[in-house]
Design an enzyme around this catalytic site. Sequence first.
Site, PDB file in Angstrom:
ATOM      1  N   SER A 252      42.571   5.214  18.949  1.00  0.00           N
ATOM      2  CA  SER A 252      41.833   5.723  17.789  1.00  0.00           C
ATOM      3  C   SER A 252      40.533   6.326  18.305  1.00  0.00           C
ATOM      4  CB  SER A 252      41.536   4.567  16.832  1.00  0.00           C
ATOM      5  OG  SER A 252      40.561   4.956  15.892  1.00  0.00           O
TER       6      SER A 252
ATOM      7  N   TYR B 104      38.753  -3.807  14.713  1.00  0.00           N
ATOM      8  CA  TYR B 104      39.693  -2.691  14.908  1.00  0.00           C
ATOM      9  C   TYR B 104      39.225  -1.822  16.084  1.00  0.00           C
ATOM     10  CZ  TYR B 104      42.295   1.623  13.883  1.00  0.00           C
ATOM     11  OH  TYR B 104      43.095   2.738  13.972  1.00  0.00           O
TER      12      TYR B 104
HETATM   13  N1  LIG Z   1      46.174   7.222  10.108  1.00  0.00           N
HETATM   14  C1  LIG Z   1      45.133   7.540  10.841  1.00  0.00           C
HETATM   15  O1  LIG Z   1      44.263   8.331  10.423  1.00  0.00           O
HETATM   16  C2  LIG Z   1      44.985   6.953  12.220  1.00  0.00           C
HETATM   17  C3  LIG Z   1      43.933   7.407  13.028  1.00  0.00           C
HETATM   18  C4  LIG Z   1      43.778   6.877  14.308  1.00  0.00           C
HETATM   19  C5  LIG Z   1      44.675   5.923  14.773  1.00  0.00           C
HETATM   20  N2  LIG Z   1      45.699   5.510  13.969  1.00  0.00           N
HETATM   21  C6  LIG Z   1      46.634   4.510  14.502  1.00  0.00           C
HETATM   22  O2  LIG Z   1      47.965   4.947  14.265  1.00  0.00           O
HETATM   23  C7  LIG Z   1      48.824   3.813  14.153  1.00  0.00           C
HETATM   24  C8  LIG Z   1      49.647   3.915  12.884  1.00  0.00           C
HETATM   25  O3  LIG Z   1      48.761   3.887  11.783  1.00  0.00           O
HETATM   26  P1  LIG Z   1      49.149   4.386  10.320  1.00  0.00           P
HETATM   27  O4  LIG Z   1      48.004   5.199   9.869  1.00  0.00           O
HETATM   28  O5  LIG Z   1      50.522   4.920  10.314  1.00  0.00           O
HETATM   29  O6  LIG Z   1      49.037   2.981   9.551  1.00  0.00           O
HETATM   30  P2  LIG Z   1      49.886   2.351   8.354  1.00  0.00           P
HETATM   31  O7  LIG Z   1      50.470   3.415   7.508  1.00  0.00           O
HETATM   32  O8  LIG Z   1      48.972   1.341   7.760  1.00  0.00           O
HETATM   33  O9  LIG Z   1      51.060   1.636   9.133  1.00  0.00           O
HETATM   34  C9  LIG Z   1      50.776   0.547   9.975  1.00  0.00           C
HETATM   35  C10 LIG Z   1      52.047  -0.117  10.361  1.00  0.00           C
HETATM   36  O10 LIG Z   1      51.715  -1.265  11.141  1.00  0.00           O
HETATM   37  C11 LIG Z   1      52.469  -2.355  10.677  1.00  0.00           C
HETATM   38  N3  LIG Z   1      51.825  -3.632  10.862  1.00  0.00           N
HETATM   39  C12 LIG Z   1      50.594  -4.014  10.481  1.00  0.00           C
HETATM   40  N4  LIG Z   1      50.400  -5.301  10.767  1.00  0.00           N
HETATM   41  C13 LIG Z   1      51.536  -5.762  11.325  1.00  0.00           C
HETATM   42  C14 LIG Z   1      51.962  -7.027  11.806  1.00  0.00           C
HETATM   43  N5  LIG Z   1      51.185  -8.092  11.754  1.00  0.00           N
HETATM   44  N6  LIG Z   1      53.202  -7.116  12.327  1.00  0.00           N
HETATM   45  C15 LIG Z   1      54.018  -6.063  12.366  1.00  0.00           C
HETATM   46  N7  LIG Z   1      53.681  -4.835  11.919  1.00  0.00           N
HETATM   47  C16 LIG Z   1      52.457  -4.695  11.388  1.00  0.00           C
HETATM   48  C17 LIG Z   1      52.637  -2.096   9.189  1.00  0.00           C
HETATM   49  O11 LIG Z   1      53.754  -2.832   8.742  1.00  0.00           O
HETATM   50  P3  LIG Z   1      53.917  -3.249   7.217  1.00  0.00           P
HETATM   51  O12 LIG Z   1      54.140  -1.980   6.484  1.00  0.00           O
HETATM   52  O13 LIG Z   1      55.102  -4.113   7.250  1.00  0.00           O
HETATM   53  O14 LIG Z   1      52.664  -3.916   6.816  1.00  0.00           O
HETATM   54  C18 LIG Z   1      52.853  -0.600   9.151  1.00  0.00           C
HETATM   55  O15 LIG Z   1      54.210  -0.267   9.339  1.00  0.00           O
HETATM   56  C19 LIG Z   1      47.911   2.581  14.188  1.00  0.00           C
HETATM   57  O16 LIG Z   1      47.895   2.057  15.497  1.00  0.00           O
HETATM   58  C20 LIG Z   1      46.535   3.142  13.858  1.00  0.00           C
HETATM   59  O17 LIG Z   1      45.512   2.357  14.422  1.00  0.00           O
HETATM   60  C21 LIG Z   1      45.876   5.997  12.708  1.00  0.00           C
END
Ligand SMILES: NC(=O)c1ccc[n+]([C@@H]2O[C@H](COP(=O)([O-])OP(=O)(O)OC[C@H]3O[C@@H](n4cnc5c(N)ncnc54)[C@H](OP(=O)(O)O)[C@@H]3O)[C@@H](O)[C@H]2O)c1
Length: 272
Positions: free
Chosen positions: A173, A186
Amino acid sequence: MSTPLNPDPSNYPELAAAAGQWRYQPAANCLAGRTILVTGAGEGIGAALARTCALAGANVVLLGRNRGKLESVFDWIGEHTHTSAVIVPCDLEALREENVSALHDAIAENYGRLDGLVHNASLLGAMTPIEFYPANTWEQVLRVNTTAPFLLTRGLLPLLNAGHPASIIFTSSGVGRAARAFWGAYAVSKYAIEGLTAVLADELRQTSQIVVTSLNPGGTRTAMRAKAYPAENPATLPTPEAHMDLYLYLLANTPRSAHGARLSARDWPGPA
Ligand SMILES: NC(=O)c1ccc[n+]([C@@H]2O[C@H](COP(=O)([O-])OP(=O)(O)OC[C@H]3O[C@@H](n4cnc5c(N)ncnc54)[C@H](OP(=O)(O)O)[C@@H]3O)[C@@H](O)[C@H]2O)c1
């Protein structure tokens, strides 16, 4: 010349819309016969990646916390591809060495190989000054975002390191590369992920065909982003599908030039 991946707009409109802007044109079958494990595969970037990998021919191991969300991705894959996905319901907060060992054996038995490991799942935790950060949330975020990727990587390395090229992608991130107030555990967990990427890449440089990278998706239209920036209009952000060219490039080509690299999906210029 191979046929390019050409997503069907009626099956997957977001991917079809994004593919026109991709900076790399993957071949239709660029992951045929490969096995890719995606954590957090039920939603957001992980769900997009799981579906995209299956469309490109991979057998995808769908790991996540919520069985219902995983089943919906699994069903989509069954309906629209000829690949063999599997669901692994798992709360990464509770992950232990013995769970990883069982997962290793199940992948070995079902697929006989692992070609890609994408550490995508993360928890946002609290957006609070360190002075007031709840200790239990701190532990939870570090377990899910940092300890679980370490345990999975260590336990699955023998399958990745089995005489064929492979890819490990750690999801970072912007707040894991430049400090920002109030992002708490985080941000710290993402700094740790950058450290894990760098140490592992250095260890494997001379001895393995695994390409290890950290990948920052940057602001992306997902539930996590909406939680962190509730006032933002999601329509101003790229979809998860916009980044799939970079993920497919790393997973399909395992480029040695990317080993140890800290990549950013939003400003990736395409393959060198
Ligand atoms: N979106 C952004 O702007 C952004 C920017 C920078 C970095 N990122 C990174 O990109 C990655 C994906 O993020 P996203 O935006 O797609 O987030 P998201 O839509 O919130 O999805 C996160 C995923 O992680 C899973 N998860 C959370 N806690 C968990 C646990 N204890 N055990 C197993 N699975 C778990 C969730 O599962 P459940 O649905 O079952 O809860 C969900 O499928 C992350 O690493 C995030 O830090 C995202």
